[in-house]
Write a protein that holds these residues in place. Structure first.
Motif, PDB file in Angstrom:
ATOM      1  N   CYS A  21      33.083  54.527  37.208  1.00 13.13           N
ATOM      2  CA  CYS A  21      32.538  53.259  36.952  1.00 13.13           C
ATOM      3  C   CYS A  21      32.171  52.409  38.153  1.00 13.13           C
ATOM      4  CB  CYS A  21      33.252  52.494  35.989  1.00 13.13           C
ATOM      5  SG  CYS A  21      33.436  53.296  34.487  1.00 13.13           S
ATOM      6  N   GLY A  22      32.940  52.796  39.448  1.00 14.29           N
ATOM      7  CA  GLY A  22      32.735  52.093  40.555  1.00 14.29           C
ATOM      8  C   GLY A  22      33.496  50.694  40.537  1.00 14.29           C
ATOM      9  N   ILE A  23      34.698  50.762  39.750  1.00 12.58           N
ATOM     10  CA  ILE A  23      35.688  49.586  39.629  1.00 12.58           C
ATOM     11  C   ILE A  23      36.926  49.990  40.106  1.00 12.58           C
ATOM     12  CG2 ILE A  23      34.284  48.125  38.069  1.00 12.58           C
ATOM     13  CD1 ILE A  23      35.913  49.020  35.828  1.00 12.58           C
ATOM     14  N   SER A  24      37.998  49.014  40.312  1.00 11.51           N
ATOM     15  CA  SER A  24      39.281  49.399  40.475  1.00 11.51           C
ATOM     16  C   SER A  24      39.957  49.940  39.421  1.00 11.51           C
ATOM     17  CB  SER A  24      39.991  48.229  41.160  1.00 11.51           C
ATOM     18  OG  SER A  24      40.295  47.322  40.601  1.00 11.51           O
ATOM     19  N   VAL A  25      41.209  50.410  39.495  1.00 11.67           N
ATOM     20  CA  VAL A  25      41.971  50.917  38.636  1.00 11.67           C
ATOM     21  C   VAL A  25      42.734  49.721  37.890  1.00 11.67           C
ATOM     22  CG1 VAL A  25      44.128  52.265  37.969  1.00 11.67           C
ATOM     23  CG2 VAL A  25      42.518  52.943  39.513  1.00 11.67           C
ATOM     24  N   SER A  26      43.146  48.750  38.708  1.00 15.08           N
ATOM     25  CA  SER A  26      43.726  47.560  38.244  1.00 15.08           C
ATOM     26  C   SER A  26      42.808  46.751  37.228  1.00 15.08           C
ATOM     27  CB  SER A  26      44.258  46.853  39.283  1.00 15.08           C
ATOM     28  OG  SER A  26      43.024  46.104  39.857  1.00 15.08           O
ATOM     29  N   THR A  27      41.395  46.796  37.542  1.00 14.81           N
ATOM     30  CA  THR A  27      40.524  46.237  36.543  1.00 14.81           C
ATOM     31  C   THR A  27      40.421  46.763  35.217  1.00 14.81           C
ATOM     32  OG1 THR A  27      39.146  45.677  38.662  1.00 14.81           O
ATOM     33  CG2 THR A  27      38.250  45.622  36.441  1.00 14.81           C
ATOM     34  N   LEU A  28      40.596  47.992  35.114  1.00 14.66           N
ATOM     35  CA  LEU A  28      40.586  48.838  34.023  1.00 14.66           C
ATOM     36  C   LEU A  28      42.000  48.649  33.109  1.00 14.66           C
ATOM     37  CD1 LEU A  28      39.103  52.340  34.744  1.00 14.66           C
ATOM     38  CD2 LEU A  28      38.257  50.361  33.231  1.00 14.66           C
ATOM     39  N   ARG A  29      43.028  48.468  33.713  1.00 15.49           N
ATOM     40  CA  ARG A  29      44.380  48.207  33.373  1.00 15.49           C
ATOM     41  C   ARG A  29      44.304  46.783  32.774  1.00 15.49           C
ATOM     42  NH1 ARG A  29      47.446  50.554  38.035  1.00 15.49           N
ATOM     43  NH2 ARG A  29      48.034  52.480  37.231  1.00 15.49           N
ATOM     44  N   ARG A  30      43.412  45.680  33.266  1.00 20.02           N
ATOM     45  CA  ARG A  30      43.532  44.440  32.723  1.00 20.02           C
ATOM     46  C   ARG A  30      42.701  44.368  31.512  1.00 20.02           C
ATOM     47  NH1 ARG A  30      42.727  42.763  38.438  1.00 20.02           N
ATOM     48  NH2 ARG A  30      40.419  42.549  37.911  1.00 20.02           N
ATOM     49  N   ARG A  31      41.789  45.373  31.458  1.00 16.67           N
ATOM     50  CA  ARG A  31      40.903  45.399  30.273  1.00 16.67           C
ATOM     51  C   ARG A  31      41.536  46.338  29.152  1.00 16.67           C
ATOM     52  NH1 ARG A  31      35.635  44.528  33.993  1.00 16.67           N
ATOM     53  NH2 ARG A  31      35.995  42.526  34.669  1.00 16.67           N
ATOM     54  N   LYS A  32      42.743  46.565  29.042  1.00 16.51           N
ATOM     55  CA  LYS A  32      43.147  47.777  28.291  1.00 16.51           C
ATOM     56  C   LYS A  32      42.919  47.437  26.698  1.00 16.51           C
ATOM     57  CE  LYS A  32      47.782  49.497  26.880  1.00 16.51           C
ATOM     58  NZ  LYS A  32      49.165  49.377  27.266  1.00 16.51           N
TER      59      LYS A  32
END
Length: 178
Positions: A21-32
């Motif tokens: 997706c071209g985003i960071s792992v922390s961004t995906l964790r925040r959008r869990k």
């Protein structure tokens, strides 16, 4: 991307989904919470995020979800008959071009030979004009169209301008002088 059974969407892990997706792992964790609502699961083994969930949330905007029915590849591209006809025409034109080039080469050779004949005839004419006496011209024996005299007994004899070289030739000396 992990292998899945037929009919289920492909699944990615958290790091793989972030990279795609071209985003960071922390961004995906925040959008869990949004991912879980779209179909992602979090287990002790790790995240399992289906690709349609990433598409639905807008993380993979340039990707389309897989089709509902399997797609079969086309066996022939559209317009195949026109392509075949064009290729046949191109081959025909290439053959005609090669034939025309060959005829042009033959015509050039003939023209070159004719030019050499014309030059030789012009040189002969100049020599004849210089050597012609002022009085009436002597008659020459009749000749046929091919340039040979009709009667070989009355034909003029050609005399060489110089005597042949009278020195002996050493044909097989093999490097030794005698």
């Amino acid at each position: 991307m992990t292998d899945t059974a037929i009919g289920t969407p492909p699944i990615m892990g958290l790091a793989e989904a972030a990279r795609e997706c071209g985003i960071s792992v922390s961004t995906l964790r925040r959008r869990k919470e949004a991912l879980v609502t779209a179909g992602a699961t979090v287990s002790p083994k790790g995240w399992e995020i289906p690709i349609p969930a990433l598409v639905a949330l807008g993380y993979l905007g340039s990707t389309t979800p897989p089709p509902a029915s399997p797609v079969t590849p086309a066996t022939k591209p559209p317009g195949d008959a026109r392509v075949e006809a064009a290729l046949i025409e191109v081959d025909s034109l290439r053959a005609r071009l090669a034939d025309a080039e060959q005829r042009a080469a033959v015509a050039e050779a003939i023209a070159g030979e004719r030019e050499r004949v014309i030059q030789a005839q012009a040189a002969t004419l100049r020599m004849l004009e210089r050597g012609t006496p002022a009085g009436p011209a002597e008659s020459l024996p009749d000749t046929s169209d091919d340039g040979y005299p009709d009667n070989p007994a009355t034909a003029p004899v050609k005399v060489p301008l110089m005597a042949p070289d009278s020195r002996p030739k050493r044909w097989l000396s093999f490097g030794r002088r005698r």
